[in-house]
Design a protein around this motif. Structure first.
Motif, PDB file in Angstrom:
ATOM      1  N   PRO A  59      33.899  10.305  55.794  1.00 28.38           N
ATOM      2  CA  PRO A  59      34.582   9.857  54.572  1.00 28.38           C
ATOM      3  C   PRO A  59      36.100   9.942  54.707  1.00 28.38           C
ATOM      4  CG  PRO A  59      33.886  12.122  54.299  1.00 28.38           C
ATOM      5  CD  PRO A  59      33.474  11.710  55.700  1.00 28.38           C
ATOM      6  N   PHE A  60      36.771   9.095  53.947  1.00 30.18           N
ATOM      7  CA  PHE A  60      38.233   9.148  53.839  1.00 30.18           C
ATOM      8  C   PHE A  60      38.599   8.873  52.392  1.00 30.18           C
ATOM      9  CE2 PHE A  60      42.529   7.645  53.812  1.00 30.18           C
ATOM     10  CZ  PHE A  60      43.166   8.417  54.755  1.00 30.18           C
ATOM     11  N   TYR A  61      39.228   9.851  51.753  1.00 35.74           N
ATOM     12  CA  TYR A  61      39.631   9.696  50.357  1.00 35.74           C
ATOM     13  C   TYR A  61      41.126   9.419  50.285  1.00 35.74           C
ATOM     14  CZ  TYR A  61      35.067  11.631  49.360  1.00 35.74           C
ATOM     15  OH  TYR A  61      33.714  11.826  49.301  1.00 35.74           O
ATOM     16  N   TYR A  62      41.500   8.570  49.363  1.00 35.67           N
ATOM     17  CA  TYR A  62      42.906   8.226  49.200  1.00 35.67           C
ATOM     18  C   TYR A  62      43.197   8.084  47.714  1.00 35.67           C
ATOM     19  CZ  TYR A  62      41.119   3.485  48.471  1.00 35.67           C
ATOM     20  OH  TYR A  62      40.431   2.390  47.999  1.00 35.67           O
ATOM     21  N   MET A  63      44.466   8.122  47.383  1.00 34.13           N
ATOM     22  CA  MET A  63      44.873   7.870  46.005  1.00 34.13           C
ATOM     23  C   MET A  63      45.752   6.632  46.013  1.00 34.13           C
ATOM     24  SD  MET A  63      45.667  11.675  44.489  1.00 34.13           S
ATOM     25  CE  MET A  63      45.861  11.007  42.824  1.00 34.13           C
ATOM     26  N   GLY A  64      45.423   5.658  45.204  1.00 36.32           N
ATOM     27  CA  GLY A  64      46.205   4.436  45.186  1.00 36.32           C
ATOM     28  C   GLY A  64      45.372   3.255  44.758  1.00 36.32           C
ATOM     29  N   GLN A  65      45.989   2.085  44.825  1.00 34.36           N
ATOM     30  CA  GLN A  65      45.359   0.833  44.415  1.00 34.36           C
ATOM     31  C   GLN A  65      44.933   0.049  45.641  1.00 34.36           C
ATOM     32  OE1 GLN A  65      47.942  -1.713  42.166  1.00 34.36           O
ATOM     33  NE2 GLN A  65      46.499  -3.429  42.149  1.00 34.36           N
ATOM     34  N   LEU A  66      43.642  -0.234  45.751  1.00 30.75           N
ATOM     35  CA  LEU A  66      43.134  -1.016  46.869  1.00 30.75           C
ATOM     36  C   LEU A  66      43.710  -2.428  46.816  1.00 30.75           C
ATOM     37  CD1 LEU A  66      41.137  -1.204  49.284  1.00 30.75           C
ATOM     38  CD2 LEU A  66      39.425  -2.004  47.648  1.00 30.75           C
ATOM     39  N   LEU A  67      44.299  -2.874  47.933  1.00 35.45           N
ATOM     40  CA  LEU A  67      44.925  -4.198  47.986  1.00 35.45           C
ATOM     41  C   LEU A  67      44.150  -5.187  48.843  1.00 35.45           C
ATOM     42  CD1 LEU A  67      48.706  -3.268  48.376  1.00 35.45           C
ATOM     43  CD2 LEU A  67      47.464  -3.816  46.277  1.00 35.45           C
ATOM     44  N   ASP A  68      43.661  -4.718  49.992  1.00 30.58           N
ATOM     45  CA  ASP A  68      43.074  -5.686  50.927  1.00 30.58           C
ATOM     46  C   ASP A  68      42.156  -4.974  51.908  1.00 30.58           C
ATOM     47  OD1 ASP A  68      42.674  -8.207  52.080  1.00 30.58           O
ATOM     48  OD2 ASP A  68      44.255  -7.870  53.571  1.00 30.58           O
ATOM     49  N   THR A  69      41.152  -5.715  52.378  1.00 34.82           N
ATOM     50  CA  THR A  69      40.307  -5.249  53.476  1.00 34.82           C
ATOM     51  C   THR A  69      40.179  -6.391  54.483  1.00 34.82           C
ATOM     52  OG1 THR A  69      38.200  -6.009  52.558  1.00 34.82           O
ATOM     53  CG2 THR A  69      38.978  -3.826  51.872  1.00 34.82           C
ATOM     54  N   SER A  70      39.989  -6.040  55.740  1.00 35.65           N
ATOM     55  CA  SER A  70      39.827  -7.066  56.776  1.00 35.65           C
ATOM     56  C   SER A  70      38.394  -7.555  56.870  1.00 35.65           C
ATOM     57  CB  SER A  70      40.271  -6.506  58.131  1.00 35.65           C
ATOM     58  OG  SER A  70      39.411  -5.443  58.520  1.00 35.65           O
ATOM     59  N   PHE A  71      37.513  -7.001  56.060  1.00 32.71           N
ATOM     60  CA  PHE A  71      36.092  -7.338  56.103  1.00 32.71           C
ATOM     61  C   PHE A  71      35.630  -7.736  54.705  1.00 32.71           C
ATOM     62  CE2 PHE A  71      36.865  -2.817  55.713  1.00 32.71           C
ATOM     63  CZ  PHE A  71      36.203  -2.492  54.538  1.00 32.71           C
ATOM     64  N   GLU A  72      34.585  -8.533  54.657  1.00 31.18           N
ATOM     65  CA  GLU A  72      33.992  -8.920  53.380  1.00 31.18           C
ATOM     66  C   GLU A  72      32.947  -7.885  52.974  1.00 31.18           C
ATOM     67  OE1 GLU A  72      32.467 -12.852  53.521  1.00 31.18           O
ATOM     68  OE2 GLU A  72      34.420 -13.795  53.927  1.00 31.18           O
ATOM     69  N   TYR A  73      32.901  -7.593  51.704  1.00 37.31           N
ATOM     70  CA  TYR A  73      31.935  -6.616  51.206  1.00 37.31           C
ATOM     71  C   TYR A  73      31.294  -7.137  49.925  1.00 37.31           C
ATOM     72  CZ  TYR A  73      35.885  -5.351  48.197  1.00 37.31           C
ATOM     73  OH  TYR A  73      36.929  -5.393  47.310  1.00 37.31           O
ATOM     74  N   THR A  74      30.151  -6.587  49.597  1.00 37.55           N
ATOM     75  CA  THR A  74      29.462  -6.950  48.363  1.00 37.55           C
ATOM     76  C   THR A  74      29.599  -5.812  47.369  1.00 37.55           C
ATOM     77  OG1 THR A  74      27.374  -6.071  49.239  1.00 37.55           O
ATOM     78  CG2 THR A  74      27.807  -8.422  49.559  1.00 37.55           C
ATOM     79  N   ALA A  75      29.797  -6.152  46.117  1.00 38.05           N
ATOM     80  CA  ALA A  75      29.926  -5.159  45.056  1.00 38.05           C
ATOM     81  C   ALA A  75      28.667  -5.186  44.193  1.00 38.05           C
ATOM     82  CB  ALA A  75      31.154  -5.445  44.202  1.00 38.05           C
ATOM     83  N   PRO A  76      28.083  -4.040  43.888  1.00 36.29           N
ATOM     84  CA  PRO A  76      26.870  -4.018  43.064  1.00 36.29           C
ATOM     85  C   PRO A  76      27.173  -4.377  41.618  1.00 36.29           C
ATOM     86  CG  PRO A  76      27.657  -1.785  43.436  1.00 36.29           C
ATOM     87  CD  PRO A  76      28.516  -2.688  44.277  1.00 36.29           C
ATOM     88  N   LYS A  77      26.186  -4.935  40.921  1.00 35.96           N
ATOM     89  CA  LYS A  77      26.374  -5.285  39.516  1.00 35.96           C
ATOM     90  C   LYS A  77      26.403  -4.043  38.630  1.00 35.96           C
ATOM     91  CE  LYS A  77      24.328  -9.905  39.907  1.00 35.96           C
ATOM     92  NZ  LYS A  77      23.251 -10.829  39.425  1.00 35.96           N
ATOM     93  N   THR A  78      25.697  -3.006  39.060  1.00 34.79           N
ATOM     94  CA  THR A  78      25.717  -1.733  38.332  1.00 34.79           C
ATOM     95  C   THR A  78      25.992  -0.611  39.324  1.00 34.79           C
ATOM     96  OG1 THR A  78      23.315  -1.467  38.592  1.00 34.79           O
ATOM     97  CG2 THR A  78      24.107  -2.538  36.574  1.00 34.79           C
ATOM     98  N   LEU A  79      26.724   0.394  38.882  1.00 41.77           N
ATOM     99  CA  LEU A  79      27.071   1.505  39.753  1.00 41.77           C
ATOM    100  C   LEU A  79      25.930   2.522  39.806  1.00 41.77           C
ATOM    101  CD1 LEU A  79      30.799   2.146  38.759  1.00 41.77           C
ATOM    102  CD2 LEU A  79      29.912   0.867  40.717  1.00 41.77           C
ATOM    103  N   ALA A  80      25.708   3.049  40.988  1.00 39.72           N
ATOM    104  CA  ALA A  80      24.676   4.072  41.174  1.00 39.72           C
ATOM    105  C   ALA A  80      25.196   5.115  42.147  1.00 39.72           C
ATOM    106  CB  ALA A  80      23.387   3.437  41.705  1.00 39.72           C
TER     107      ALA A  80
END
Length: 206
Positions: free
Chosen positions: A47-68
């Motif tokens: 794991p890597f934790y950070y504080m801040g606003q995510l701006l960009d990733t070099s990879f595509e990801y899927t976001a779930p419709k509900t959090l679990a």
């Protein structure tokens, strides 16, 4: 020590972190090399934790419709999964965020079939007193492996002039080029094609 066994029988862990200063980078970068040896195949989560606003990733990801929650024990019950990506090939994966008008990029040497999970603390929090820090987790199923990453601060944003300076990472690629009982070597290549190789002796520090 690389020769000391941890709480998991048959598994050796050896972590090396180095601060590197060079004119190719605006500020010092932090190289993290985490080497694991095991007698069996495991699912490793880094794991890597950070504080801040995510701006960009070099990879595509899927976001779930509900959090679990990620799990039901060992701290996973307090982590939401906000995004998930599976690497189709070995590559350099990057995540960039902004904090206090400064940019940061984490570069990861990822392998085929690695999972990258975008997480956030706060699941199963009845008193709502957990700090909702975002994070990412690199998951890999292997026996022997090396996690290599670079944390790079760069550029910044001026809210008065609304100008952004050097918002992108200077690193083009990061990969593990050698890993055996004696040595581990990690290569960093910049966008200007300057090449760095960091080497460490795994058994004989002299």
């Amino acid at each position: 020590s690389a020769k000391e066994k941890n709480a998991y029988p048959g598994t050796l862990m050896h972590r090396t972190m180095a601060i590197i200063k060079d004119e190719s980078f605006e500020k010092p970068i932090v190289l993290d090399v985490f080497r694991l040896r095991s007698e069996s195949t495991n699912s490793y989560d880094l794991p890597f934790y950070y504080m801040g606003q995510l701006l960009d990733t070099s990879f595509e990801y899927t976001a779930p419709k509900t959090l679990a929650a990620m799990g039901d024990a060992h701290g996973y019950q307090h982590l939401y999964v906000e995004g998930n990506a599976t690497q189709s090939e070995s590559a350099t994966s990057q995540v960039t965020w902004m904090r206090d008008n400064k940019y940061y990029t984490l570069s990861l040497a990822t392998e085929k079939a690695d999972e990258i999970l975008l997480t956030r603390i706060g699941a199963n929090d009845p008193k709502l007193n957990l700090r909702r820090d975002p994070g990412l987790m690199l998951r890999r199923k292997q026996d022997d492996t090396v996690f290599a990453s670079v944390l790079e601060p760069h550029g910044g944003y001026n809210p008065v002039t609304e100008r952004s300076l050097n918002a992108n990472s200077h690193i083009k690629s990061l990969k593990v080029v050698v890993d055996n009982d004696d040595y581990t070597a990690v290569e960093i290549v910049t966008h200007k094609d300057k090449r760095f190789v960091f080497m460490m002796a795994n058994n004989d520090a002299s």
